[in-house]
Scaffold this active site. Structure first.
Site, PDB file in Angstrom:
ATOM      1  N   HIS A  41      20.854  24.767  28.628  1.00 56.53           N
ATOM      2  CA  HIS A  41      19.856  24.226  27.567  1.00 56.53           C
ATOM      3  C   HIS A  41      20.217  23.088  26.753  1.00 56.53           C
ATOM      4  O   HIS A  41      21.256  22.958  26.362  1.00 56.53           O
ATOM      5  CB  HIS A  41      19.954  25.619  26.501  1.00 56.53           C
ATOM      6  CG  HIS A  41      18.658  25.064  25.331  1.00 56.53           C
ATOM      7  ND1 HIS A  41      19.088  25.335  24.106  1.00 56.53           N
ATOM      8  CD2 HIS A  41      17.342  25.022  25.454  1.00 56.53           C
ATOM      9  CE1 HIS A  41      17.874  24.972  23.405  1.00 56.53           C
ATOM     10  NE2 HIS A  41      16.949  24.851  24.262  1.00 56.53           N
ATOM     11  N   ASP A  80      14.565  18.024  26.761  1.00 59.89           N
ATOM     12  CA  ASP A  80      13.361  17.660  26.313  1.00 59.89           C
ATOM     13  C   ASP A  80      13.009  15.875  25.978  1.00 59.89           C
ATOM     14  O   ASP A  80      13.873  15.076  25.925  1.00 59.89           O
ATOM     15  CB  ASP A  80      13.412  18.051  24.555  1.00 59.89           C
ATOM     16  CG  ASP A  80      13.988  19.144  24.340  1.00 59.89           C
ATOM     17  OD1 ASP A  80      13.163  20.177  24.941  1.00 59.89           O
ATOM     18  OD2 ASP A  80      15.172  19.654  23.993  1.00 59.89           O
ATOM     19  N   GLU A  94      17.858  22.073  31.373  1.00 61.27           N
ATOM     20  CA  GLU A  94      16.689  21.627  30.435  1.00 61.27           C
ATOM     21  C   GLU A  94      16.939  20.886  29.531  1.00 61.27           C
ATOM     22  O   GLU A  94      17.821  20.630  28.885  1.00 61.27           O
ATOM     23  CB  GLU A  94      16.445  22.999  29.851  1.00 61.27           C
ATOM     24  CG  GLU A  94      15.075  23.150  29.031  1.00 61.27           C
ATOM     25  CD  GLU A  94      14.904  22.708  27.472  1.00 61.27           C
ATOM     26  OE1 GLU A  94      14.059  22.605  27.055  1.00 61.27           O
ATOM     27  OE2 GLU A  94      16.116  22.426  27.074  1.00 61.27           O
ATOM     28  N   HIS A  99      15.208  16.081  21.058  1.00 57.28           N
ATOM     29  CA  HIS A  99      14.423  17.281  20.691  1.00 57.28           C
ATOM     30  C   HIS A  99      13.519  17.131  19.295  1.00 57.28           C
ATOM     31  O   HIS A  99      12.333  17.452  19.424  1.00 57.28           O
ATOM     32  CB  HIS A  99      15.381  18.362  20.573  1.00 57.28           C
ATOM     33  CG  HIS A  99      14.954  19.739  19.967  1.00 57.28           C
ATOM     34  ND1 HIS A  99      14.442  20.055  19.053  1.00 57.28           N
ATOM     35  CD2 HIS A  99      14.522  20.683  20.891  1.00 57.28           C
ATOM     36  CE1 HIS A  99      13.873  21.316  18.848  1.00 57.28           C
ATOM     37  NE2 HIS A  99      13.884  21.685  20.056  1.00 57.28           N
ATOM     38  N   GLU A 119      10.941  19.361  29.617  1.00 59.10           N
ATOM     39  CA  GLU A 119      10.116  20.093  28.446  1.00 59.10           C
ATOM     40  C   GLU A 119       9.532  18.660  28.015  1.00 59.10           C
ATOM     41  O   GLU A 119      10.169  17.833  27.459  1.00 59.10           O
ATOM     42  CB  GLU A 119      10.691  20.932  27.517  1.00 59.10           C
ATOM     43  CG  GLU A 119       9.845  21.749  26.574  1.00 59.10           C
ATOM     44  CD  GLU A 119      10.410  22.169  25.467  1.00 59.10           C
ATOM     45  OE1 GLU A 119      11.586  22.526  25.510  1.00 59.10           O
ATOM     46  OE2 GLU A 119       9.732  22.096  24.286  1.00 59.10           O
TER      47      GLU A 119
HETATM   48  O1  G3P Z   1      12.342  24.989  27.038  1.00 60.28           O
HETATM   49  C1  G3P Z   1      12.845  25.950  26.290  1.00 60.28           C
HETATM   50  C2  G3P Z   1      13.438  25.719  24.907  1.00 60.28           C
HETATM   51  O2  G3P Z   1      14.226  24.449  25.112  1.00 60.28           O
HETATM   52  C3  G3P Z   1      12.333  25.614  24.220  1.00 60.28           C
HETATM   53  O3  G3P Z   1      12.482  25.503  22.781  1.00 60.28           O
HETATM   54  O4  G3P Z   1      13.042  24.149  20.685  1.00 60.28           O
HETATM   55  O5  G3P Z   1      15.017  24.364  22.262  1.00 60.28           O
HETATM   56  O6  G3P Z   1      12.916  23.072  22.929  1.00 60.28           O
HETATM   57  P1  G3P Z   1      13.512  24.369  22.175  1.00 60.28           P
HETATM   58 MG    MG Z   2      13.564  22.465  24.915  1.00 58.04          MG
END
Ligand code: G3P
Ligand code: MG
Length: 247
Positions: free
Chosen positions: A11, A40, A38, A53, A113
């Site tokens: 993450h 952002d 993952e 993020h 994402e």
């Molecule tokens: O993509 C999964 C997760 O990253 C979604 O929430 O706020 O951590 O981007 P967030």
């Molecule tokens: Mg995310």
């Protein structure tokens, strides 16, 4: 194209151990044996896709204010590591292009994402996918996801064949229709508030279930027993051990 989904997805890289959404975080994940990360993506004021993020700079940099109001040139002057620990002082917010190069070099899969600043849902998807399309060719190792349906719709328009993932926190009544309309290949839900029936509903649609953000070994094992396929985690080593250890 068949998705080669791993059980563990780092993450924001491996953000339990390095500043989130940075090259250092990606390298940390890779060093731990993680196969996918993952990240952002959002845009600077002048439309450069960066890996970041929050909508504001304050939490993870020495800057202040809105990301949507800073140019790339000014953003590059910021420091994005010391908030995490002194050992990371001086590191920069990476561009999407920089991380793609790194991921390809390390042979890592990517869940990108789309995390648009408010009002930029369409152009963030358009620009990010345009950049990705120039260099990324392994579509078994790529998922585009978003909480923003407009961003997923845009992804569908500009790159229909790429795999899309529907991100859910709240569950709108029509989530199955959305999954169908957006023609998604995966559903990503908040593993800390999802119920077993909801996981089973996704499985009934014949779609893989991915849960974020799972850092608790016991939770990971519970979700695994419900049939969850993959786990986004800040601490890949902890969850890896939880899932592969028989108790
Ligand atoms: O993509 C999964 C997760 O990253 C979604 O929430 O706020 O951590 O981007 P967030
Ligand atoms: Mg995310």
């Amino acid at each position: 194209m068949t998705l080669k989904l791993p059980r563990i997805i780092g993450h924001r890289g491996a953000c339990g151990y390095a500043p989130e959404n940075t090259i250092e975080s990606i390298r940390t994940a890779s060093d731990m044996g993680v196969k996918w990360v993952e990240l952002d993506v959002k845009l600077t004021k002048d439309g450069i896709p960066i890996i970041f993020h929050d909508d504001t700079l304050d939490r993870t940099t020495n800057g202040h204010g809105l990301v949507a109001e800073i140019t790339y040139e000014d953003l590059r002057q910021l420091e994005a590591g010391s908030w995490f620990s002194d050992g990371f002082t001086g590191i920069k917010i990476p561009t999407l292009d920089e991380v793609i190069e790194e991921l390809i070099e390390m042979n890592l899969g990517l869940n990108l994402e789309i995390k648009p600043c408010p009002g930029r849902e369409k152009e963030t998807a358009e620009i990010a996918l345009d950049h990705l399309s120039r260099v990324w060719d392994d579509h078994d190792k790529l998922i585009i996801s978003s909480f923003q349906h407009v961003s997923l719709e845009t992804a569908m328009d500009v790159a229909r064949d790429w795999k899309r993932g529907l991100l859910l926190d709240e569950w709108p009544e029509n989530w199955k229709d959305l999954a169908d309309y957006l023609d998604v290949s995966t559903v990503h839900c908040n593993g800390n508030n999802v119920e077993r029936e909801q996981v089973e509903d996704i499985i009934d649609l014949d779609l893989p279930v991915l849960c974020y953000t799972i850092n608790d070994p016991q939770k990971a094992r519970e979700l695994q027993s419900w049939g969850v396929d993959s786990f986004f985690t800040d601490v890949p080593d902890v969850i890896e051990e939880a899932l592969f250890t028989v108790h």
